[in-house]
Design an enzyme around this catalytic site. Structure first.
Site, mmCIF file in Angstrom:
data_model
loop_
_atom_site.group_PDB
_atom_site.id
_atom_site.type_symbol
_atom_site.label_atom_id
_atom_site.label_comp_id
_atom_site.label_asym_id
_atom_site.label_seq_id
_atom_site.Cartn_x
_atom_site.Cartn_y
_atom_site.Cartn_z
ATOM 1 N N TRP A 558 1.184 7.836 -9.567
ATOM 2 C CA TRP A 558 0.431 6.662 -9.985
ATOM 3 C C TRP A 558 -0.406 6.910 -11.132
ATOM 4 C CZ3 TRP A 558 -4.819 4.734 -8.126
ATOM 5 C CH2 TRP A 558 -5.032 3.335 -8.561
ATOM 6 N N GLU A 614 6.059 -0.624 -10.883
ATOM 7 C CA GLU A 614 5.290 -1.540 -11.857
ATOM 8 C C GLU A 614 5.125 -1.050 -13.101
ATOM 9 O OE1 GLU A 614 1.864 -3.067 -9.752
ATOM 10 O OE2 GLU A 614 2.825 -4.353 -8.675
#
Length: 717
Positions: A558, A614
């Site tokens: 992330w 994403e």
């Protein structure tokens, strides 16, 4: 690319026979530990560089694909600072074609006064292994005559020795103050659980780390609410050895009923009898639910059915129904469930008894009957009064849990006395000494700052974290590297990028390896990577997998979209997950928000079961993500050279909230050939903030409007 050669049966048998004879020879003694590699990741300087792409640091980064090269003149030198005085035993020089004919190896304790440990006027280039003796902190290669018209160029400059850090490190010991152990007679269990939860409920980027351990037995009337950086586990060999008549709960009251930021926590190896018949585990990424037995149902949504963004179940038995409700995506592996309700986008199952039938895209279920290769995460347990770590065996085409049904678990146990129990304040040098000494590593809860790379170069080493133990590289080194060896197990920790850019945060194997590890692969499980959020952080790439046959089982890589130290350039990280090895399997791959490609897959015969992504929210404009003539970088790119690759249940979402007009060419990019296959792909624009023009390459309908409706492809090509 042709299949890489496998060792012959005859060769394997011969190696086994030699090993057996060595054990049986009269008078044989245990081999001494090899010298420690002291130079890797240490500060390096040089008299000159050929250009920006060949710095001195490239010769000590452990990567045989990067190099230092000098200007085209004599003399030139490169030196490394080992950080402390050491007893030196060997220098290995891996020359590029441009090598030295005449050079010296020089040693210094202060970086100013040098003595010669080796010299030659007949250097042959290639790989030169030089035995030396001496005590020094600084080591220098001083070239006086080039063998070519170019400069001096080294792929790798390695210095070996011992640091003289003191006596042999002990194994075992206590687990520190943040490992909280209960037995059924412990008073005030609920009050202690509540105390930690109050501290950790909203501490998304705090420094607190906690592990709850429950000894085998029965516990009544508990509600263990699990906050950030908190893990709860049973200490039995089977989940049913430790029963809580109560709940292990994750909810989202701290965030107004929104569970999309319930990260970094875990539950493992417990049996639950939920008070109201259904346990609540409303989480998003990096919150594994492993080896659990829920004697009832499991609700994956927060109270009020607010948003939730994905999670992971493995090796668990849920007797009742799993209520998915608002979960956008979920992966369940090698488990048994009483049923499954609802699904938003991609719900993926492999080796799960009771899983819903294949139905993508409506209902959005991707179901594989078995998992091709799996091996469960190592875990701490009590054998009588002795702590041990159980290391589960590899399974092929697994279905259902690895425990239960009256069968003994398959695997091996390692006593805690064979682990170095790492506590906050331990240095990377000490951690490396422990591995070299032959110990495994058990990181207790805490935050660990390292000034050099943690080197896991011994076959079969277990590196296990408790309470989301967190490793931070302070000076731009790679936090951890695994050698070209069999059977390493990495599990249960977080690597957090430091403020100085690291070339990578975790590397599995050296670049260019050709070693086959199929019989005993490295596994990476519940190992999470973070760039930014807890403060400024930078890394060129998050995780690199070079070793063949590696299994990456549940990771969240992330680049932060919120928290501290966040911005398009502030927490710059171009690539999330890069695979160069062949036959690598990813089960439960979550990679988000990187500036360029989130996943780059260069190895042959790779497989991914479940992918969630994403794209970076904070791209300032279309130009910032332009990839040559292509609009944006794919979330998941398979290299044009790859002949065979396969993926199941993969999704990419965009939410360009800085510039909602951005167009993303596609979520997935791959060569079009028969051996490269994808099943059940989707892309979706979240509320119309940016749009995808295709799903994969130029195939698939564009997203449009603000309705957050996915564009899907069932099969490609």
């Amino acid at each position: 690319m042709p299949p890489r050669p496998r060792p012959s049966l005859a060769a394997a048998l011969a190696a086994a026979l030699v090993a057996a004879l060595l054990v049986l020879l009269p008078g044989s003694t245990t081999a001494q530990a090899a010298p420690v590699l002291l130079s890797q990741g240490r500060p390096a300087t040089a008299s000159s560089t050929e250009g920006a792409g060949t710095p001195a640091s490239a010769a000590v980064d452990g990567d045989n694909g990067t190099r230092w090269s000098s200007q085209f003149a004599d003399p030139q030198w490169i030196q490394v600072d080992l950080g402390a005085t050491a007893q030196l035993s060997q220098v290995v020089l891996r020359w590029e074609t441009a090598h030295a004919r005449a050079y010296r190896i020089e040693l210094s304790t202060d970086g100013s006064n040098w003595t010669t440990a080796h010299s030659t006027t007949a250097g042959t280039g290639g790989v030169q292994t030089l035995d030396i003796t001496g005590t020094a902190r600084h080591v220098r290669v001083y070239g006086t005559e080039r063998a070519t018209a170019w400069g001096y160029s080294l792929w790798e400059f390695q210095v070996y020795g011992t640091t003289g850090t003191g006596p042999t490190l002990p194994g075992g010991g206590d687990l520190g103050p943040n490992v909280i152990v209960f037995d059924p007679s412990t008073p005030g269990i609920q009050a202690r659980l509540d105390q930690v939860f109050q501290q950790q409920e909203s501490a998304q980027f705090g420094s607190g780390r906690y592990q709850f351990l429950f000894k085998p037995g029965t516990y009544n009337g508990l509600n263990a609410q699990i906050g950030f950086y908190t893990s709860i586990s049973g200490l039995g060999l089977s989940p049913d050895d430790t029963t809580i008549n109560g709940d292990v709960t994750v909810d989202a009251g701290w965030f107004n009923g929104n569970a999309t930021q319930n990260f970094w926590r875990s539950a493992e190896n417990l049996a639950l009898n939920p008070v109201n018949g259904t346990d609540r585990w409303a989480v998003s990424q990096a919150a594994p639910f492993r080896r659990m037995h829920v004697k009832g149902g499991l609700n994956l949504a927060p109270n009020g059915y607010g948003w939730a963004s994905g999670g992971y179940i493995a090796d668990s038995k849920i007797d009742g129904q799993v209520g998915n409700y608002s979960q956008q995506q979920w992966y369940t592996r090698d488990s048994s469930i009483g049923g499954w309700s609802n699904g938003v986008w991609n719900q993926v199952f492999s080796g799960t008894q009771g899983a819903p039938a294949q139905g993508f895209p409506n209902p959005p279920y991707t179901t594989l009957d078995t998992t091709p290769v799996s091996r469960e995460k190592p875990f701490l347990y009590l054998d009588g009064s002795e702590y041990k770590v159980f290391v589960p065996a590899k399974r092929v085409n697994a279905r259902g849990t690895s425990w239960g049904n009256g069968t003994a678990p398959q695997g091996s146990s390692i006593p805690l006395s064979q682990f170095y129990v790492v506590k906050p304040g331990a240095s990377a040098a000490t951690i490396n000494q422990a591995v070299t000494q032959g110990l495994h590593l058990l990181f207790t809860p805490g935050v660990y700052h390292v000034d050099r790379t943690i080197q896991v170069n011994r076959p079969g080493t277990v590196v296990l974290g408790l309470g989301l133990a967190t490793i931070v590289p302070d000076n731009g080194v790679t936090a951890m590297k695994v050698g070209d060896v069999d059977g390493v197990r990495l599990a249960g920790f977080l690597i957090d990028a430091g403020p100085v850019n690291s070339p990578s945060l975790l590397e599995i194997g050296p670049a260019g390896t050709t070693t086959d590890h199929a019989a005993d692969p490295t596994t990476v499980q519940d190992v999470f990577i973070r760039v930014g959020g807890a403060g400024p952080g930078r890394a060129t790439v998050g995780m690199v997998v070079n070793n063949h046959d590696t299994i990456v089982d549940h990771t969240w890589i992330w680049r932060a979209d919120h928290g501290d130290g966040v911005g398009w350039e502030t927490n710059r990280s171009d690539y999330g997950f890069r695979v160069n090895g062949d036959d690598v399997l990813a089960t439960g791959l979550f990679v988000e928000h990187f500036n360029k490609y989130d996943v780059q897959w260069n190895g042959e015969r790779g497989r991914t079961i479940f992918f969630q992504n994403e794209k970076a929210y904070d791209a300032p404009n279309q130009a910032a993500i332009q990839n040559g003539s292509i609009k944006g970088y794919a979330a998941y790119q398979v290299a044009d050279s790859v002949e065979v690759h396969e993926g199941w249940g993969l999704g990419s979402y965009c939410y360009y909230n800085v510039d909602p007009t951005i167009r993303q060419e596609h979520g997935f990019q791959a060569p079009v050939r028969p051996g490269v296959r994808f099943h059940d792909l989707l892309v979706v624009s979240l509320g119309g903030n940016g749009q995808y023009e295709h799903v994969i390459n130029g195939t698939g309908a564009p997203t449009s409007g603000t309705s957050t409706v996915p564009s899907t492809i069932v099969s490609f090509p």
